[in-house]
Enzyme design. Sequence first.
Site, PDB file in Angstrom:
ATOM      1  N   CYS A  31       0.846  -1.192   0.000  1.00 48.14           N
ATOM      2  CA  CYS A  31       0.000   0.000   0.000  1.00 48.14           C
ATOM      3  C   CYS A  31       0.884   1.245   0.000  1.00 48.14           C
ATOM      4  CB  CYS A  31      -0.953   0.098   1.185  1.00 48.14           C
ATOM      5  SG  CYS A  31      -2.192  -1.194   1.205  1.00 48.14           S
ATOM      6  N   ARG A  71       4.159  -0.390  -4.610  1.00 43.92           N
ATOM      7  CA  ARG A  71       3.775  -0.827  -3.274  1.00 43.92           C
ATOM      8  C   ARG A  71       2.442  -1.578  -3.259  1.00 43.92           C
ATOM      9  NH1 ARG A  71       6.762   1.742   0.622  1.00 43.92           N
ATOM     10  NH2 ARG A  71       5.195   1.201   2.166  1.00 43.92           N
ATOM     11  N   TRP A 111      -2.485  -2.795  -1.745  1.00 42.14           N
ATOM     12  CA  TRP A 111      -2.157  -4.217  -1.787  1.00 42.14           C
ATOM     13  C   TRP A 111      -3.065  -4.849  -0.733  1.00 42.14           C
ATOM     14  CZ3 TRP A 111      -0.092  -7.979   1.564  1.00 42.14           C
ATOM     15  CH2 TRP A 111       0.385  -9.142   0.941  1.00 42.14           C
ATOM     16  N   ASN A 131      -1.976   2.512   5.382  1.00 39.77           N
ATOM     17  CA  ASN A 131      -1.072   1.420   5.007  1.00 39.77           C
ATOM     18  C   ASN A 131      -0.753   0.652   6.280  1.00 39.77           C
ATOM     19  OD1 ASN A 131       1.082  -0.176   4.084  1.00 39.77           O
ATOM     20  ND2 ASN A 131       2.553   1.466   4.363  1.00 39.77           N
ATOM     21  N   GLY A 132      -0.928  -0.677   6.265  1.00 39.42           N
ATOM     22  CA  GLY A 132      -0.622  -1.469   7.459  1.00 39.42           C
ATOM     23  C   GLY A 132      -1.814  -2.345   7.805  1.00 39.42           C
ATOM     24  N   GLU A 159      18.190 -17.513  -5.821  1.00 41.31           N
ATOM     25  CA  GLU A 159      17.761 -16.195  -6.286  1.00 41.31           C
ATOM     26  C   GLU A 159      17.272 -16.265  -7.742  1.00 41.31           C
ATOM     27  OE1 GLU A 159      16.869 -13.525  -5.196  1.00 41.31           O
ATOM     28  OE2 GLU A 159      17.085 -12.095  -6.828  1.00 41.31           O
ATOM     29  N   LYS A 212      13.483 -15.214  -8.847  1.00 39.53           N
ATOM     30  CA  LYS A 212      13.200 -14.196  -9.872  1.00 39.53           C
ATOM     31  C   LYS A 212      12.347 -14.805 -10.971  1.00 39.53           C
ATOM     32  CE  LYS A 212      14.286 -11.549  -8.431  1.00 39.53           C
ATOM     33  NZ  LYS A 212      14.715 -10.683  -7.380  1.00 39.53           N
ATOM     34  N   GLU A 265       8.740 -15.526  -9.751  1.00 40.35           N
ATOM     35  CA  GLU A 265       8.063 -14.286  -9.377  1.00 40.35           C
ATOM     36  C   GLU A 265       7.484 -13.553 -10.586  1.00 40.35           C
ATOM     37  OE1 GLU A 265      10.999 -11.720  -7.656  1.00 40.35           O
ATOM     38  OE2 GLU A 265       9.527 -10.375  -6.797  1.00 40.35           O
ATOM     39  N   HIS A 313      19.108 -36.407  -3.495  1.00 40.10           N
ATOM     40  CA  HIS A 313      18.410 -36.779  -2.257  1.00 40.10           C
ATOM     41  C   HIS A 313      16.906 -36.539  -2.363  1.00 40.10           C
ATOM     42  CE1 HIS A 313      22.226 -37.514  -0.348  1.00 40.10           C
ATOM     43  NE2 HIS A 313      22.653 -36.346  -0.788  1.00 40.10           N
ATOM     44  N   LYS A 341       6.247  -4.407  -3.624  1.00 41.15           N
ATOM     45  CA  LYS A 341       7.687  -4.318  -3.391  1.00 41.15           C
ATOM     46  C   LYS A 341       8.044  -4.272  -1.912  1.00 41.15           C
ATOM     47  CE  LYS A 341      11.903  -2.540  -5.174  1.00 41.15           C
ATOM     48  NZ  LYS A 341      12.311  -3.891  -5.605  1.00 41.15           N
TER      49      LYS A 341
HETATM   50  C1  F6R Z   1      12.011 -10.416  -4.853  1.00 38.43           C
HETATM   51  C2  F6R Z   1      11.911  -9.338  -3.877  1.00 38.43           C
HETATM   52  C3  F6R Z   1      11.497  -9.683  -2.493  1.00 38.43           C
HETATM   53  C4  F6R Z   1      12.256  -8.806  -1.473  1.00 38.43           C
HETATM   54  C5  F6R Z   1      11.752  -9.087  -0.059  1.00 38.43           C
HETATM   55  C6  F6R Z   1      12.533  -8.308   0.968  1.00 38.43           C
HETATM   56  O1  F6R Z   1      12.416  -9.941  -6.089  1.00 38.43           O
HETATM   57  O2  F6R Z   1      12.124  -8.195  -4.186  1.00 38.43           O
HETATM   58  O3  F6R Z   1      11.699 -11.035  -2.224  1.00 38.43           O
HETATM   59  O4  F6R Z   1      13.617  -9.097  -1.575  1.00 38.43           O
HETATM   60  O5  F6R Z   1      10.398  -8.748   0.026  1.00 38.43           O
HETATM   61  O6  F6R Z   1      12.452  -6.938   0.753  1.00 38.43           O
HETATM   62  P1  F6R Z   1      13.497  -5.949   1.407  1.00 38.43           P
HETATM   63  O7  F6R Z   1      14.829  -6.225   0.826  1.00 38.43           O
HETATM   64  O8  F6R Z   1      12.996  -4.577   1.063  1.00 38.43           O
HETATM   65  O9  F6R Z   1      13.471  -6.217   2.878  1.00 38.43           O
END
Ligand code: F6R
Length: 603
Positions: free
Chosen positions: A2, A27, A74, A100-101, A477, A481, A484, A500, A598
């Site tokens: 949000c 957000r 969100w 937000n929250g 990672e 990616k 996601e 395993h 994000k």
């Molecule tokens: C994936 C991504 C998320 C963030 C996670 C932590 O591409 O961006 O997995 O890495 O939500 O966010 P931060 O780094 O802001 O604590």
Amino acid sequence: MCGITARIGDDESLEDLLVSLKNLEYRGYDSAGIAVQNGTGIEINKCEGEVSELQAELSTADHDGPIGIGHTRWSTHGPPTDANAHPHTGCRGRVVAVHNGIIENYDVLREGLQARGHEFTSDTDTEVIPHLVEERLDAGFDAEAAFRDAIGELDGSYAIAMLIDGDPAVYATRNGSPLVVGVGEDANYLASDVPAFLEFTDRVVYLEDDDVAVITPDDYRITDATGSSVSRPVETVEWDPEDAEKGGYDHYMLKEIHEQPVALRQTIHGRIEGEDVILEDFPPGTFADVSRVQFIACGTSYHAGMYGEWLLSKWGIDANTFIASEYAAFPAPVDEETLVVGVTQSGETADTLEALKNARERGARTLALTNAIGSTAARTCDDALFIRAGPEIGVAATKTFSSQVATLVLLGERLVRDITGDPTDECRERLKALESLPEHVELVLDDSRAATISQRWLGDAGNFFIGRGNAYAVAREGALKFKEITYEHAEGFAAGELKHGPLALVTDETPVFAIGTGEHAKRLESNVREVQTRGAPVIAVAPRTATDLTDTADESLPVPATHPDLVAILANVQLQLIAYHAADELERSIDKPRNLAKSVTVE
Ligand code: F6R
């Protein structure tokens, strides 16, 4: 998670509000809404969907006015519908709020309000706020007192902005969710994050938890939890507003992938001198009392933490990485010699903040490793170390991962010298390689065949990523990616673990990306043969010099040869491109993948 914004001026606010909302869409993008004081009342417009859909509805001047608030959602409480979109009002529309929250006690508050005759029009937790304020205004409280008293009823995390009909101000507060005031020439601003209003002003005031801000067109006043006036510093943000725009790329993600050389140069700028590491607030000896390091993080930042753990362990320091959302409930032992490093791009991830708080309360020393200077993590930890990657708007983290790992290499070097008294083995070569990393990333970006390979090998039955050591962190990672932004199944494994269990999933429809750093090459080659025997096509992501791997694989995505501790950062750039091009081919919403946001400010 949000985004909230406000613009408080004497002239029309709508255009700036919409710009800010668009800048905050990373957000959340389930719904969007605005409310403006337009001289005859408060005009509210909101709808399910993205800001562009709201914008299309706002064609007449009725929607404009000098003071307005906005929200991009969100969803947590209630599905993404028009009715659940913010702003929300009390019964008579006199009080209008965005939030937000999560208000944890909203059900109790709502029942009480309903028993007192209030009618609700949404499923949200937020709606209790304007009703509570309205009740107090009716009881004769002045606006600020009504706001302050109402928020005193709330449990949970929140950042709130509120309008009252006929009152030329925005009332705002925060508790556990970010909020920053923008001090402009012709108007003042408020937002969850600085990029919202960066093109209007770079002068910002970060609010602290429990602050109440009353913002008018030419002034702002902040009081703390006790109601006493407080002065918070006005800081100047050094980010260039253009950094937060797409700059000719189709997506922020692609732009940010291509920004990695610049971001890395900023990260290491002035921090390496020959064999010495210079970390501004951390002179030699800073960590002499540390005997153990714990990394706490989520998602991509967790993978950066894994990389950091691997480096420190290799250099003889006791280090572990923990998933932040598990840590507060199942904490690992800490003492005053434990350095707990919260790795967090945004510095606002609720799980990470909670875990850091838990560690701090049990006596650990805490350090925020973050991109966001005024963030909660930076302000609440004992220390902060900035990765200096610049703003990242795409929901999928890319350049910040590279900058996090580069910063962890530098921090690791400082820790080793402080704890053991000596630099790491090979420190000169590693630091030289770190200085060359921006050019090496440029070479990867100039030459990558990821677009072709992603089209040829997109797996129908899953996409696997394998590696050993720090390449295991990057395998995880790469898979994160990929899933996601493509919405296709992907998993990252420690290469030796396949046999395993996961090997049962491997068929000729599961491409396997094998990340080689040049270390333990024979073992990785054996793992590659194990999957090839089951029919899987293998794409080696490794330096050309790693011939054991590249000759065995069916395809390769080469990266420049460099210090083995850093190769995986380059391999990760190739994997970012693989995910990007696969998602593009599948026509996914790359910058705003479904169900995600994000900055995850709820636990
Ligand atoms: C994936 C991504 C998320 C963030 C996670 C932590 O591409 O961006 O997995 O890495 O939500 O966010 P931060 O780094 O802001 O604590």
